[in-house]
Design a protein around this motif. Structure first.
Motif, PDB file in Angstrom:
ATOM      1  N   THR A   1      31.560 -20.881  25.063  1.00  0.00           N
ATOM      2  CA  THR A   1      32.210 -19.703  24.515  1.00  0.00           C
ATOM      3  C   THR A   1      33.579 -20.016  23.900  1.00  0.00           C
ATOM      4  O   THR A   1      33.871 -19.582  22.783  1.00  0.00           O
ATOM      5  CB  THR A   1      32.381 -18.661  25.628  1.00  0.00           C
ATOM      6  OG1 THR A   1      31.143 -18.550  26.307  1.00  0.00           O
ATOM      7  CG2 THR A   1      32.772 -17.325  25.070  1.00  0.00           C
TER       8      THR A   1
ATOM      9  N   VAL B   1      35.942 -11.781  16.248  1.00  0.00           N
ATOM     10  CA  VAL B   1      35.641 -13.071  16.876  1.00  0.00           C
ATOM     11  C   VAL B   1      35.028 -12.842  18.261  1.00  0.00           C
ATOM     12  O   VAL B   1      34.055 -13.504  18.644  1.00  0.00           O
ATOM     13  CB  VAL B   1      36.920 -13.944  16.975  1.00  0.00           C
ATOM     14  CG1 VAL B   1      36.707 -15.126  17.920  1.00  0.00           C
ATOM     15  CG2 VAL B   1      37.322 -14.456  15.598  1.00  0.00           C
TER      16      VAL B   1
ATOM     17  N   ARG C   1      23.599 -23.345  25.212  1.00  0.00           N
ATOM     18  CA  ARG C   1      24.259 -22.898  23.992  1.00  0.00           C
ATOM     19  C   ARG C   1      25.680 -23.441  23.922  1.00  0.00           C
ATOM     20  O   ARG C   1      26.248 -23.834  24.941  1.00  0.00           O
ATOM     21  CB  ARG C   1      24.301 -21.385  23.962  1.00  0.00           C
ATOM     22  CG  ARG C   1      22.932 -20.783  23.911  1.00  0.00           C
ATOM     23  CD  ARG C   1      23.016 -19.336  23.567  1.00  0.00           C
ATOM     24  NE  ARG C   1      21.711 -18.764  23.818  1.00  0.00           N
ATOM     25  CZ  ARG C   1      21.429 -18.054  24.884  1.00  0.00           C
ATOM     26  NH1 ARG C   1      22.337 -17.819  25.776  1.00  0.00           N
ATOM     27  NH2 ARG C   1      20.223 -17.583  25.055  1.00  0.00           N
ATOM     28  N   PRO C   2      26.264 -23.462  22.730  1.00  0.00           N
ATOM     29  CA  PRO C   2      27.650 -23.904  22.616  1.00  0.00           C
ATOM     30  C   PRO C   2      28.554 -23.060  23.497  1.00  0.00           C
ATOM     31  O   PRO C   2      28.325 -21.865  23.667  1.00  0.00           O
ATOM     32  CB  PRO C   2      27.958 -23.705  21.132  1.00  0.00           C
ATOM     33  CG  PRO C   2      26.857 -22.899  20.577  1.00  0.00           C
ATOM     34  CD  PRO C   2      25.692 -23.062  21.464  1.00  0.00           C
TER      35      PRO C   2
ATOM     36  N   LEU D   1      35.532 -20.103  15.255  1.00  0.00           N
ATOM     37  CA  LEU D   1      35.610 -18.905  14.407  1.00  0.00           C
ATOM     38  C   LEU D   1      37.065 -18.606  14.035  1.00  0.00           C
ATOM     39  O   LEU D   1      37.373 -18.281  12.878  1.00  0.00           O
ATOM     40  CB  LEU D   1      34.983 -17.705  15.122  1.00  0.00           C
ATOM     41  CG  LEU D   1      33.467 -17.769  15.334  1.00  0.00           C
ATOM     42  CD1 LEU D   1      32.998 -16.628  16.233  1.00  0.00           C
ATOM     43  CD2 LEU D   1      32.737 -17.712  14.009  1.00  0.00           C
TER      44      LEU D   1
ATOM     45  N   VAL E   1      33.225 -21.945  20.631  1.00  0.00           N
ATOM     46  CA  VAL E   1      32.724 -21.090  19.545  1.00  0.00           C
ATOM     47  C   VAL E   1      33.837 -20.163  19.045  1.00  0.00           C
ATOM     48  O   VAL E   1      34.067 -20.032  17.836  1.00  0.00           O
ATOM     49  CB  VAL E   1      31.508 -20.256  20.023  1.00  0.00           C
ATOM     50  CG1 VAL E   1      31.122 -19.211  18.991  1.00  0.00           C
ATOM     51  CG2 VAL E   1      30.331 -21.161  20.297  1.00  0.00           C
TER      52      VAL E   1
ATOM     53  N   ILE F   1      26.712 -15.123  19.697  1.00  0.00           N
ATOM     54  CA  ILE F   1      26.335 -16.536  19.534  1.00  0.00           C
ATOM     55  C   ILE F   1      26.182 -17.223  20.893  1.00  0.00           C
ATOM     56  O   ILE F   1      25.216 -17.937  21.133  1.00  0.00           O
ATOM     57  CB  ILE F   1      27.406 -17.284  18.696  1.00  0.00           C
ATOM     58  CG1 ILE F   1      27.431 -16.757  17.254  1.00  0.00           C
ATOM     59  CG2 ILE F   1      27.138 -18.787  18.680  1.00  0.00           C
ATOM     60  CD1 ILE F   1      28.603 -17.252  16.448  1.00  0.00           C
ATOM     61  N   SER F   2      27.127 -16.963  21.782  1.00  0.00           N
ATOM     62  CA  SER F   2      27.235 -17.813  22.961  1.00  0.00           C
ATOM     63  C   SER F   2      26.823 -17.154  24.276  1.00  0.00           C
ATOM     64  O   SER F   2      26.511 -17.857  25.230  1.00  0.00           O
ATOM     65  CB  SER F   2      28.687 -18.296  23.072  1.00  0.00           C
ATOM     66  OG  SER F   2      28.746 -19.488  23.766  1.00  0.00           O
TER      67      SER F   2
ATOM     68  N   THR G   1      31.318 -14.116  19.027  1.00  0.00           N
ATOM     69  CA  THR G   1      31.141 -15.130  20.077  1.00  0.00           C
ATOM     70  C   THR G   1      30.179 -14.623  21.152  1.00  0.00           C
ATOM     71  O   THR G   1      29.380 -15.393  21.691  1.00  0.00           O
ATOM     72  CB  THR G   1      32.505 -15.478  20.709  1.00  0.00           C
ATOM     73  OG1 THR G   1      33.409 -15.825  19.675  1.00  0.00           O
ATOM     74  CG2 THR G   1      32.381 -16.644  21.668  1.00  0.00           C
TER      75      THR G   1
ATOM     76  N   ALA H   1      32.747 -11.522  25.185  1.00  0.00           N
ATOM     77  CA  ALA H   1      33.489 -12.780  25.274  1.00  0.00           C
ATOM     78  C   ALA H   1      34.974 -12.469  25.085  1.00  0.00           C
ATOM     79  O   ALA H   1      35.330 -11.598  24.298  1.00  0.00           O
ATOM     80  CB  ALA H   1      33.016 -13.741  24.193  1.00  0.00           C
TER      81      ALA H   1
END
Lengths: 194, 515
Positions: A16, B190, A13-14, A23, A19, B197-198, B194, B128
């Motif tokens: 941290t 955020v 995955r991308p 954002l 990402v 997503i990550s 994150t 995160a």
């Protein structure tokens, strides 16, 4: 060998930090978009009322064009830094980060010149107030980007110049590209279409 | 050590690590801190989430008391302006009530729940950027303090009756505090986005993340697209004001400053508070009846659609003629369409009940009651919002605006309480009793419902557009019902805080006995 004993594959995955930076950059861009929207709306309203927005000849295109060129070049150098960090090429990485910082500092310096050249006062009217609000916010955003570059440079001086740092440089680069995109909007909206 | 790993992981963070293949599960040695030092040094998302939750609920209690006083002012027992010491003071409290419920109560409450719950839901060891999350809490806390103190010192978001003395400085301070609060919420969002997503578990696709985690991802995206616009507004106002008489945007002689920011608490941006509610409702019903949805992707689409309808930075009537904006097709379509995702979610919740064990005991479980109440309030708010944008009803710029606001806010509060019933181990360390849970939820729902109904009636009844809706213009009975609604919300919040304190105390005592 049992399959349960196999090593866990690395997540693809991308990363941290990248990402998070994307954002954050998106949020900063929306702030900027909001400011430019107010600027454009107020200018349209002034023109509709038959009022002059900026006095003729007060805002020169030359310095603004120079800043656009400088920032366009900085997009190349920041990608150079990313590539150098990926390939663990320390000398090129330092040079690229240093040149990008230099470009950033020169843009801040050119803005200083523009402010002196126009002679605008922040309480001189709606146009001058919004000129400072939009361009001042951009300068603040650029200085934050430069601070991210400085952190990446310092971390590279203090530790290994490897994959972990590459993510940090990528994150700073993503934010930097957003700054350049924001300036492109300033250049077009504030300086070209005046 | 990477930028994403905490230097010190608290014991709970290590326990929360979902699995060995979590992409960034912490393997750092565990270190503990004295209890009093934890709020300042912790890198554990659960602790930061709890800090957000407790602080926002305390602020909720204070804000709801202001709301009850404002409602009391709308009865004919006292002149509202006299009650607060002048029209400007009344305006300050009126605006503080609205901004506070959004930025100091509901958004941080739901963000805190997300910080505590989402990492374990997606199998991440921790949130995160845990230090950024802690920084966001303290930035929010200090910003909130600045906002509250400056408003009581004569600041606020403008004035309606001119300014005197140092009130311009106080207004500038309020704007600074507001910007700090928004930046802090964005940083927290955020961190949560994150994480989803990550840092989610390997093999878990984005559409397969649990409903609440998905709703928070959508919320974070919508907050990132909307809240920064308010910062842009504040930059322009602050640049003009800077503690001195302003020339355009920062004029404090009239309500100009508030009118540049009020879009934040009106349709469609008011639904920023509602997106995470959908996730909490869905998960709570599922947990209570033990049901699982057959089509999780439909839930993802519905929440995504609702998130899209909550993007609200474009709906600023200060810079556009109000009639141009609000009679526009997009504004009307947004208002009407907001009902559809809530109806769809109600259908989804119904399917969960049918697929689960729908015994009377489970249907009356506090989680089911809470989820149902939040959904009803949200549905009522969306319905009033749909009526509001229909031109023949002429409800724009009336108290119907605040019916939508109250419905969404109280739905957010109910969802916050329901989250504590659904994930007690993550948020409280102990369980809230069923009776207290149901009682709290019912108090909030009845109070919120009364506020929505009376505000809507006031909207229909008022002939002229009144910024602060000082009177309901119907009769004293409705004013008193409105006051009862406000008092019930205060009581509900007090009950929620008492229930949480009791649950935590019981867990602590039980733990001591066990050890």
């Amino acid at each position: 060998m049992r399959t349960t004993a196999l090593p866990v594959p690395e997540a693809t995955r991308p990363r941290t930090v990248v990402v998070g930076a994307l954002l954050g950059a998106a949020a900063a861009f929306i702030v900027f978009a909001g400011l430019v929207s107010v600027y454009v709306q107020q200018r349209q309203a002034a023109r509709a009322a038959g009022t002059e927005w900026f006095p003729e000849g007060s805002v020169e295109l030359g310095p603004a064009g120079m800043m656009m060129m400088t920032l366009a070049l900085s997009m190349v150098t920041v990608q150079w830094a990313v590539q150098a960090a990926r390939t663990e090429d320390r000398p090129h990485g330092f040079i690229a980060l240093g040149v990008t910082l230099l470009f950033g500092a020169s843009v801040v310096n050119q803005f200083w010149f523009v402010y002196a050249d126009t002679g605008f006062a922040i309480d001189g009217g709606r146009a001058e107030l919004l000129f400072y609000a939009v361009t001042g916010s951009f300068v603040a955003m650029l200085i934050i980007g430069m601070a991210m570059m400085v952190v990446a440079t310092v971390r590279s001086l203090m530790g290994p110049f490897g994959r972990e740092l590459a993510h940090g440089v990528q994150a700073a680069a993503a934010y930097w590209h957003m700054c350049v995109l924001s300036y492109f909007i300033v250049w077009y909206v504030v300086f070209i279409t005046k | 050590m990477t930028l994403t790993e905490p230097a010190i992981a608290d014991s709970e963070a290590s326990l929360a690590a979902g699995g060995a293949d979590a992409p960034s599960a912490s393997t750092q040695p565990v270190a503990t801190h004295p209890v009093l030092a934890q709020p300042f040094v912790t890198s554990d998302a659960t602790t930061v989430g709890r800090l957000f939750v407790v602080a926002s609920l305390l602020l909720a209690l204070g804000t709801s008391v202001i709301g009850a006083l404002l409602s009391f002012g709308r009865t004919e027992a006292v002149d509202p302006a006299d009650m607060f010491g002048g029209l400007n003071a009344y305006f300050r409290m009126w605006t503080l009530y609205r901004v506070s419920f959004m930025l100091l109560v509901v958004l941080p409450l739901l963000l805190g729940v997300a910080m505590a719950v989402v990492p374990s839901q997606v199998g991440a060891g921790n949130l995160a950027f845990p230090r950024a999350a802690l920084a966001s809490f303290w930035t929010w806390k200090i910003g909130a303090l600045i906002v509250v103190v400056s408003v009581f010192a004569g600041g606020g978001w403008g004035a309606v009756d001119g300014v005197t003395g140092n009130e311009n400085d106080a207004i500038a301070l309020t704007l600074l505090g507001t910007a700090m609060v928004i930046v802090a919420l964005l940083v927290g969002a955020v961190c949560v986005a994150t994480t989803v997503i990550s840092l989610r578990q390997t093999g878990m696709s984005l559409l397969n993340v649990p409903p609440f985690a998905w709703s928070m991802l959508v919320s974070a995206a919508v907050w990132l697209f909307t809240l920064p616009v308010a910062i842009a507004n504040i930059v322009v106002i602050y640049a003009d004001l800077r503690g001195r008489p302003a020339i355009a945007f920062g004029r404090a002689e009239g309500p100009d400053i508030w009118q540049q920011l009020d879009w934040l608490v009106e349709q469609p941006a008011v639904y920023l508070m509602a997106v995470p509610v959908l996730g909490i409702v869905f998960e709570s019903v599922g947990a209570a009846v033990g049901g699982r949805t057959s089509r999780p992707e439909i839930f993802a689409v519905v929440v995504g659609l609702f998130g899209l309808l909550a993007v609200g930075g474009w709906a600023q009537d200060y810079f556009t003629a109000p009639q141009d904006l609000r009679d526009g097709l997009v504004y009307v379509a947004f208002g009407l369409a907001a009902v559809l995702p809530i109806v769809a979610l109600a259908g989804g919740a119904g399917e969960l009940v049918l697929r689960g064990t729908a015994t009377p005991e489970r249907l009356l479980d506090a989680r089911t009651v809470g989820a149902g109440s939040a959904l009803k309030l949200l549905g009522a708010a969306a319905l009033v919002g749909a009526l509001r944008v229909v031109e023949p009803f002429d409800l724009l710029e009336t108290a119907a605006t605040w019916a939508v606001f109250h419905g969404v806010v109280v739905a957010g509060l109910v969802a916050g309480v329901t989250a504590h019933l659904t994930w007690p181990d993550r948020l409280l360390t102990g369980s809230i009793s069923q009776i207290l849970g149901r009682g709290t939820v019912v108090l909030l729902m009845v109070g919120g419902g009364l506020l929505v109904v009376t505000d809507l009636i006031s909207g229909f009844a008022s002939d002229d557009q009144d910024l602060m809706a000082l009177a309901l213009d119907v009769n004293v009975t409705f004013n008193v019902i409105n006051l009862i609604g406000s008092v019930l919300v205060v009581a509900g919040l007090a009950a929620a805080l008492a229930a949480m304190a009791t649950a935590r105390r019981t867990a602590t005592v039980t733990g001591r006995r066990a050890s």
